[in-house]
Design an enzyme around this catalytic site. Structure first.
Site, PDB file in Angstrom:
ATOM      1  N   GLY A 155      18.492  70.790  31.280  1.00  0.00           N
ATOM      2  CA  GLY A 155      19.922  70.079  30.833  1.00  0.00           C
ATOM      3  C   GLY A 155      21.108  71.097  30.898  1.00  0.00           C
TER       4      GLY A 155
ATOM      5  N   ASP B  64      22.128  57.199  43.965  1.00  0.00           N
ATOM      6  CA  ASP B  64      22.649  57.543  42.672  1.00  0.00           C
ATOM      7  C   ASP B  64      23.941  58.525  42.685  1.00  0.00           C
ATOM      8  OD1 ASP B  64      20.393  59.455  43.832  1.00  0.00           O
ATOM      9  OD2 ASP B  64      21.285  60.669  42.052  1.00  0.00           O
TER      10      ASP B  64
END
Length: 490
Positions: free
Chosen positions: A122, A248
């Site tokens: 992350g 995406d």
């Protein structure tokens, strides 16, 4: 604390559109760079952000009114469909309305794990954060629709990739973060109700003029296709190679997004590829228009049942809409190329004139950006031809083209000085040259020296101006300085 006037419309969509998640705090954040003009445009207090922005933009302090979430989406990655991707390291704080009345997302990239992180941590490394800051702001200055950089913030803690690197968080501003892959996420689950909800939301947010259209969902496909055609034409005009045109990474708003392995061409070659993960050249410079159409076909597949209750009719409508993309792209591209060589009027021979110059540039290994910039000087005075021709391996090869070009200019209405000024306004002197970007990243990452980063930001914020004191930034790389490969940075 700085007041953000959040109004978070995406957070009011059904719960399957996102996952609510809080940023993960970091050790010792400090603000590397705040985009003060953009902060002002968003109605934010830049002075206050200089004081407390590090806490906000690192994710340590969630401002009042924010509703942090990670967006769900799927996508085709290099042609292979992945049914669940989503924001694995990006967290949308919320939406604000800017000074022009436009709704804008504020997102933290590298703010910690989300339910979509898969095996990722992350986090973001400093280098990719600085690259996205430099390139997105340069694209904005060049006049290319793009997401923007609001801030770059150091986290004070390392990230672990092939090596240990300093961590950072990138604060991105976008018209929205809705992608072709957002529609694909629901299509993969057979969830037509959510596709209709998303389409209605997109029309309301980005294309409100379509609300009264007889076939609003078909009109939406056409509108997105038109924006993407215009966008990709602009990429080609400035020699930009996105590098990872997965579905995406194609926005519904028509903004450039995700600058991981992107780069700008030095020598002109339509087959140019920089991305280390694009082993077969799928996203090469000249392939970008066709990939844009391929991605739009994937969008059409998600919407097609909304076009008409009769399946064959719906498919025919989708194919017709996709067929218009090529015509729209070609018009935008050729109009832009005409302006780059100083033409205001349209003649049938112009396409051949443009293509023959590009062929000469390819054969002569001429620098893309400098060729067009110097052509502006030649438009004003033929004595500049020598400097222009020196960019080519065989300078004399350009002479017949210049003669042909000047005969064409004789049929143009503009005086030479006006023409040269107009050409300089569309042919940049300065782009974020790949070797300069790498030098700035290396100095910041290895020596905590951000002076090259600041200098490159300054120069590329005025790409169409002559900046005599910064001539080195306009120059192509010297032998040994060339960047042959770029990396995603995730």
């Amino acid at each position: 604390m700085t007041a953000f006037r959040f109004d978070n419309s995406y957070a009011r969509l059904p719960a399957n559109f996102y996952a609510r998640v809080q940023p993960t705090p970091v050790a010792e954040p400090w603000l590397i760079k705040l985009n003060r003009p953009l902060a002002g445009e968003l109605g934010l207090d830049a002075e206050a952000l200089e004081r407390d922005g590090a806490a906000i933009f690192s994710g340590n302090l969630v401002p009042e009114g924010a509703e942090p979430l990670a967006m769900a989406y799927a996508g085709h990655q290099f042609g292979t469909f992945v049914p669940q991707l989503g924001d694995g390291r990006a967290i949308l704080l919320g939406e604000v309305t800017d000074a022009g009345g436009r709704r804008r997302d504020i997102q933290l990239k590298g703010a910690g794990q989300t339910p979509y992180s898969r095996r990722g941590d992350g986090r973001a490394a400093l280098g990719p954060v600085l690259r996205e800051y430099i390139v997105s702001e340069a694209m904005h200055a060049l006049g290319v629709p793009t997401t923007r950089a609001l801030a770059a913030t150091a986290t004070g803690q390392p990230v672990y990739r092939e090596q240990i690197l300093p961590g950072a968080v990138f604060t991105r501003v976008a018209a929205s973060h809705i992608r072709v892959g957002t529609f694909q996420f629901f299509a993969a689950r057979g969830d037509m109700e959510s596709i209709r909800t998303l389409a209605d939301y997109v029309i309301g947010r980005h294309y409100p003029e379509l609300k009264t259209d007889e076939k609003p969902y078909l009109a939406l496909l056409k509108a997105v296709a038109a924006r993407q055609a215009a966008l990709i034409a602009r990429w080609l005009h400035v020699g930009f190679i996105h590098g990872v045109m997965n579905t995406d990474n194609m926005t519904i708003s028509g903004e450039t997004i995700d600058f991981g392995p992107c780069a700008f061409m030095d020598d002109y070659d339509p087959k140019t590829v920089f991305s280390s993960i694009d082993q077969f050249g799928r996203y090469a410079y000249a392939n970008q228009p066709a990939i844009g159409q391929w991605n739009l076909a994937r969008l059409a597949e998600t919407l097609v049942t909304l076009f008409d209750p009769v399946a064959d009719t719906a498919v025919n409508l989708a194919n017709d809409a996709l067929g218009e993309y090529g015509t729209i792209f070609q018009k935008h591209w050729l109009d832009g190329m005409r302006r780059k060589i100083g033409l205001l009027t349209d003649e049938d021979e112009d396409l051949d004139l443009v293509q023959s110059l590009l062929t000469l540039m390819q054969n002569g290994k001429a620098d893309f950006t400098l060729t067009f910039r110097r052509l502006a000087a030649s438009a004003e005075n033929a004595t500049a031809d020598t400097e222009l021709a020196s960019l080519f391996e065989e300078p004399q090869a350009l002479s017949p083209w210049l003669e042909h070009w000047r005969r064409r200019l004789e049929r143009e209405p503009q005086p030479a000085t006006e023409r040269a000024a107009a050409m300089r306004s569309v042919n940049p002197a300065f782009i974020p040259r790949n070797h300069r970007v790498e030098q700035a990243i290396a100095a910041a990452t290895e020596d905590a020296d951000f002076s090259l980063f600041e200098a490159l930001l300054d120069v590329t914020s005025r790409p169409y101006e002559d900046q005599p004191g910064h001539a080195a930034y306009a120059a192509p790389p010297e032998p040994g300085e060339e960047v042959l490969q770029t990396f995603c940075g995730t």
